[in-house]
Write a protein that holds these residues in place. Structure first.
Motif, PDB file in Angstrom:
ATOM      1  N   GLU A   1     -17.117  55.130 -58.366  1.00  0.00           N
ATOM      2  CA  GLU A   1     -16.502  53.831 -58.102  1.00  0.00           C
ATOM      3  C   GLU A   1     -17.378  52.698 -58.629  1.00  0.00           C
ATOM      4  N   ASP A   2     -18.695  52.781 -58.408  1.00  0.00           N
ATOM      5  CA  ASP A   2     -19.607  51.753 -58.910  1.00  0.00           C
ATOM      6  C   ASP A   2     -19.563  51.672 -60.435  1.00  0.00           C
TER       7      ASP A   2
ATOM      8  N   LEU B   1     -18.447  60.130 -55.195  1.00  0.00           N
ATOM      9  CA  LEU B   1     -17.324  59.201 -55.255  1.00  0.00           C
ATOM     10  C   LEU B   1     -17.806  57.759 -55.332  1.00  0.00           C
ATOM     11  N   ASP B   2     -18.844  57.422 -54.539  1.00  0.00           N
ATOM     12  CA  ASP B   2     -19.398  56.065 -54.577  1.00  0.00           C
ATOM     13  C   ASP B   2     -19.971  55.746 -55.953  1.00  0.00           C
TER      14      ASP B   2
ATOM     15  N   PHE C   1     -17.108  52.601 -62.400  1.00  0.00           N
ATOM     16  CA  PHE C   1     -15.805  52.079 -62.796  1.00  0.00           C
ATOM     17  C   PHE C   1     -15.770  50.562 -62.670  1.00  0.00           C
ATOM     18  N   LEU C   2     -16.256  50.029 -61.545  1.00  0.00           N
ATOM     19  CA  LEU C   2     -16.240  48.589 -61.327  1.00  0.00           C
ATOM     20  C   LEU C   2     -17.153  47.855 -62.305  1.00  0.00           C
TER      21      LEU C   2
ATOM     22  N   GLU D   1     -19.305  62.238 -50.893  1.00  0.00           N
ATOM     23  CA  GLU D   1     -19.143  60.784 -50.757  1.00  0.00           C
ATOM     24  C   GLU D   1     -20.047  60.052 -51.746  1.00  0.00           C
TER      25      GLU D   1
END
Length: 78
Positions: A64-65, A60-61, A67-68, A57
Motif C-alpha cells: 500500500e505504501d 500488505l502495508d 502504491f501510494l 499485514e
C-alpha cells in the motif's frame, strides 16, 4: 505500404495512419461500443495468482505504501 488492422468491434479493415482518428476502431460508434463493454466488465484483464502463500499485514502495508508513493493522485491534499 500502410498497415491495416481489423477493428476490434466489427472486424472492418482500418488503415493505421495519423488520419485514422479512431484507430484501431473504424468509427466513434465502434470505439464507444468497446468502451461500454469495459464499463460493464465484459472485458477484463486478468492475471493468474502468482503464489499460494498468504500475505502478512506487513506485506500488505508495504504494498500500500509503495502504491501510494507511485500514485500521488490517491493521496489526500494536506
Amino acid at each position: 505500404m500502410t498497415l491495416e488492422v481489423s477493428c476490434p468491434t466489427c472486424q472492418k479493415q482500418v488503415k493505421w495512419e495519423k488520419q485514422s482518428e479512431f484507430r484501431p476502431f473504424c468509427s466513434k460508434r465502434c470505439q464507444l461500443i468497446d468502451l461500454g463493454e469495459w464499463a460493464e466488465e465484459g472485458h477484463k484483464i486478468s492475471q493468474p495468482v502468482q503464489s499460494h502463500s498468504p500475505m502478512s499485514e506487513e506485506m500488505l502495508d508495504a504494498l500500500e505504501d509503495e502504491f501510494l508513493m507511485n500514485n500521488k493522485f490517491f493521496v489526500e491534499p494536506e
